[in-house]
Design a protein around this motif. Sequence first.
Motif, PDB file in Angstrom:
ATOM      1  N   LEU A 116       0.711  -1.472  -0.127  1.00 29.95           N
ATOM      2  CA  LEU A 116      -0.370   0.005  -0.162  1.00 29.95           C
ATOM      3  C   LEU A 116       1.053   0.660  -0.047  1.00 29.95           C
ATOM      4  N   LEU A 117       1.914   0.772   1.025  1.00 32.86           N
ATOM      5  CA  LEU A 117       3.160   2.413   1.373  1.00 32.86           C
ATOM      6  C   LEU A 117       3.640   2.886  -0.627  1.00 32.86           C
ATOM      7  N   GLU A 118       3.648   1.296  -1.295  1.00 28.77           N
ATOM      8  CA  GLU A 118       4.215   1.541  -2.624  1.00 28.77           C
ATOM      9  C   GLU A 118       3.525   2.115  -3.542  1.00 28.77           C
ATOM     10  N   ALA A 119       2.510   1.836  -3.779  1.00 25.69           N
ATOM     11  CA  ALA A 119       0.992   2.270  -4.530  1.00 25.69           C
ATOM     12  C   ALA A 119       1.153   3.525  -3.902  1.00 25.69           C
ATOM     13  N   HIS A 120       1.292   4.238  -2.530  1.00 28.15           N
ATOM     14  CA  HIS A 120       0.582   5.704  -2.700  1.00 28.15           C
ATOM     15  C   HIS A 120       2.464   6.149  -2.732  1.00 28.15           C
ATOM     16  N   ARG A 121       3.414   5.482  -2.771  1.00 23.64           N
ATOM     17  CA  ARG A 121       4.396   6.340  -3.296  1.00 23.64           C
ATOM     18  C   ARG A 121       4.432   6.380  -5.241  1.00 23.64           C
ATOM     19  N   ASP A 122       3.631   5.314  -5.579  1.00 24.33           N
ATOM     20  CA  ASP A 122       3.991   5.215  -7.141  1.00 24.33           C
ATOM     21  C   ASP A 122       3.040   6.715  -7.875  1.00 24.33           C
ATOM     22  N   LEU A 123       1.816   6.708  -6.894  1.00 22.12           N
ATOM     23  CA  LEU A 123       0.771   7.788  -7.296  1.00 22.12           C
ATOM     24  C   LEU A 123       1.482   8.886  -7.260  1.00 22.12           C
ATOM     25  N   ASP A 124       1.908   9.160  -5.908  1.00 18.96           N
ATOM     26  CA  ASP A 124       2.323  10.913  -5.990  1.00 18.96           C
ATOM     27  C   ASP A 124       3.393  11.027  -6.304  1.00 18.96           C
ATOM     28  N   ASP A 125       4.518   9.929  -7.266  1.00 19.25           N
ATOM     29  CA  ASP A 125       5.094  10.404  -8.097  1.00 19.25           C
ATOM     30  C   ASP A 125       5.453  10.912  -9.072  1.00 19.25           C
ATOM     31  N   TYR A 126       4.282   9.938  -9.510  1.00 16.12           N
ATOM     32  CA  TYR A 126       3.152  10.312 -10.826  1.00 16.12           C
ATOM     33  C   TYR A 126       2.303  11.704 -10.828  1.00 16.12           C
ATOM     34  N   LEU A 127       1.620  11.584  -9.754  1.00 13.11           N
ATOM     35  CA  LEU A 127       0.814  13.159 -10.049  1.00 13.11           C
ATOM     36  C   LEU A 127       1.714  14.422  -9.931  1.00 13.11           C
ATOM     37  N   GLU A 128       3.207  14.192  -9.078  1.00 16.19           N
ATOM     38  CA  GLU A 128       3.863  15.254  -9.293  1.00 16.19           C
ATOM     39  C   GLU A 128       4.696  15.676 -10.130  1.00 16.19           C
ATOM     40  N   SER A 129       5.049  14.928 -11.257  1.00 20.74           N
ATOM     41  CA  SER A 129       5.803  14.823 -12.147  1.00 20.74           C
ATOM     42  C   SER A 129       4.793  15.331 -12.938  1.00 20.74           C
ATOM     43  N   ILE A 130       3.292  15.049 -12.903  1.00 20.77           N
ATOM     44  CA  ILE A 130       2.384  16.425 -13.592  1.00 20.77           C
ATOM     45  C   ILE A 130       2.651  17.630 -13.624  1.00 20.77           C
ATOM     46  N   TYR A 131       2.563  17.902 -11.616  1.00 22.10           N
ATOM     47  CA  TYR A 131       2.711  18.775 -11.673  1.00 22.10           C
ATOM     48  C   TYR A 131       3.874  19.180 -11.753  1.00 22.10           C
ATOM     49  N   ILE A 132       5.656  19.132 -11.667  1.00 21.63           N
ATOM     50  CA  ILE A 132       6.480  19.881 -11.835  1.00 21.63           C
ATOM     51  C   ILE A 132       7.168  19.112 -12.891  1.00 21.63           C
ATOM     52  N   GLY A 133       7.002  18.049 -13.572  1.00 21.44           N
ATOM     53  CA  GLY A 133       7.590  16.753 -14.338  1.00 21.44           C
ATOM     54  C   GLY A 133       8.656  15.815 -13.611  1.00 21.44           C
ATOM     55  N   ARG A 134       9.023  15.698 -11.806  1.00 17.33           N
ATOM     56  CA  ARG A 134       9.527  15.801 -10.879  1.00 17.33           C
ATOM     57  C   ARG A 134       9.135  15.580 -10.203  1.00 17.33           C
ATOM     58  N   PRO A 135       9.364  14.256  -8.944  1.00 19.40           N
ATOM     59  CA  PRO A 135       8.932  14.156  -7.497  1.00 19.40           C
ATOM     60  C   PRO A 135       9.598  15.607  -7.491  1.00 19.40           C
ATOM     61  N   PHE A 136       8.659  16.265  -6.152  1.00 23.00           N
ATOM     62  CA  PHE A 136       9.754  17.395  -5.415  1.00 23.00           C
ATOM     63  C   PHE A 136      10.475  16.855  -4.291  1.00 23.00           C
ATOM     64  N   LYS A 137      11.311  18.009  -3.548  1.00 20.11           N
ATOM     65  CA  LYS A 137      12.081  17.390  -2.883  1.00 20.11           C
ATOM     66  C   LYS A 137      11.609  16.468  -1.666  1.00 20.11           C
ATOM     67  N   ASP A 138      11.041  17.936  -1.042  1.00 20.01           N
ATOM     68  CA  ASP A 138      10.453  17.983   0.081  1.00 20.01           C
ATOM     69  C   ASP A 138       8.749  18.508   0.311  1.00 20.01           C
ATOM     70  N   ASP A 139       8.137  18.691   1.704  1.00 19.94           N
ATOM     71  CA  ASP A 139       7.173  19.163   1.490  1.00 19.94           C
ATOM     72  C   ASP A 139       7.064  20.727   1.429  1.00 19.94           C
ATOM     73  N   ILE A 140       8.114  21.446   1.630  1.00 21.61           N
ATOM     74  CA  ILE A 140       8.374  22.827   1.902  1.00 21.61           C
ATOM     75  C   ILE A 140       8.110  23.032   0.028  1.00 21.61           C
ATOM     76  N   GLU A 141       9.203  22.968  -0.652  1.00 20.42           N
ATOM     77  CA  GLU A 141       8.635  22.859  -2.061  1.00 20.42           C
ATOM     78  C   GLU A 141       7.357  22.525  -2.592  1.00 20.42           C
ATOM     79  N   ARG A 142       6.720  21.533  -2.364  1.00 18.63           N
ATOM     80  CA  ARG A 142       5.075  21.263  -2.264  1.00 18.63           C
ATOM     81  C   ARG A 142       4.716  22.163  -2.021  1.00 18.63           C
ATOM     82  N   LEU A 143       4.512  23.401  -1.112  1.00 21.56           N
ATOM     83  CA  LEU A 143       3.646  24.003  -0.770  1.00 21.56           C
ATOM     84  C   LEU A 143       4.013  25.388  -1.314  1.00 21.56           C
ATOM     85  N   GLU A 144       5.134  25.404  -1.421  1.00 15.93           N
ATOM     86  CA  GLU A 144       5.748  26.815  -2.980  1.00 15.93           C
ATOM     87  C   GLU A 144       4.730  26.300  -4.390  1.00 15.93           C
ATOM     88  N   HIS A 145       5.477  25.622  -4.252  1.00 16.99           N
ATOM     89  CA  HIS A 145       4.404  25.345  -6.241  1.00 16.99           C
ATOM     90  C   HIS A 145       3.002  25.083  -5.726  1.00 16.99           C
TER      91      HIS A 145
END
Length: 151
Positions: free
Chosen positions: A106-135
């Motif tokens: 389940l953790l892996e499925a969520h990580r895969d989702l997060d990586d994919y969704l973040e690639s939609i937002y900025i083309g790569r996974p975010f570095k951390d929550d601060i970068e997520r919020l800034e964006h």
Amino acid sequence: MGFVSSDTVANNKLYVVPNAPLWLFSVVSSKLHTVWLGAVGGRMKSDYSYSNTLVYNTLPVPDLSAQQKRDLDDHALSILRVREPYIADGKTIAWLYGPETMPAQLLEAHRDLDDYLESIYIGRPFKDDIERLEHLFKLYARMTKTAATTA
């Protein structure tokens, strides 16, 4: 996040999106949504207090292509498939998402989702929550500016 039958009665602590598309499950199950909730939502003690007006309706979601929606559908199904046998065995959502009990799949499925969704937002996974919020806040500012100019 989950799916309920049409005979479910929602109260003030249950929000329902009637006939929600499957890809929306992915968006609201993501780390991006959780970080947004933590920043703009309220709290009661240490628990999040979800609000459709302050959290759900304000989360900036980019325009998604048909293919991206299909891919998000696949991620949602992956999470739901992993959860299904545990729920059928009587495990609760709290157990599934507990820090000591969350199944690795389940953790892996969520990580895969997060990586994919973040690639939609900025083309790569975010570095951390601060970068997520800034964006997200930059997107929110752009979204509200656009809404104000078109009103």
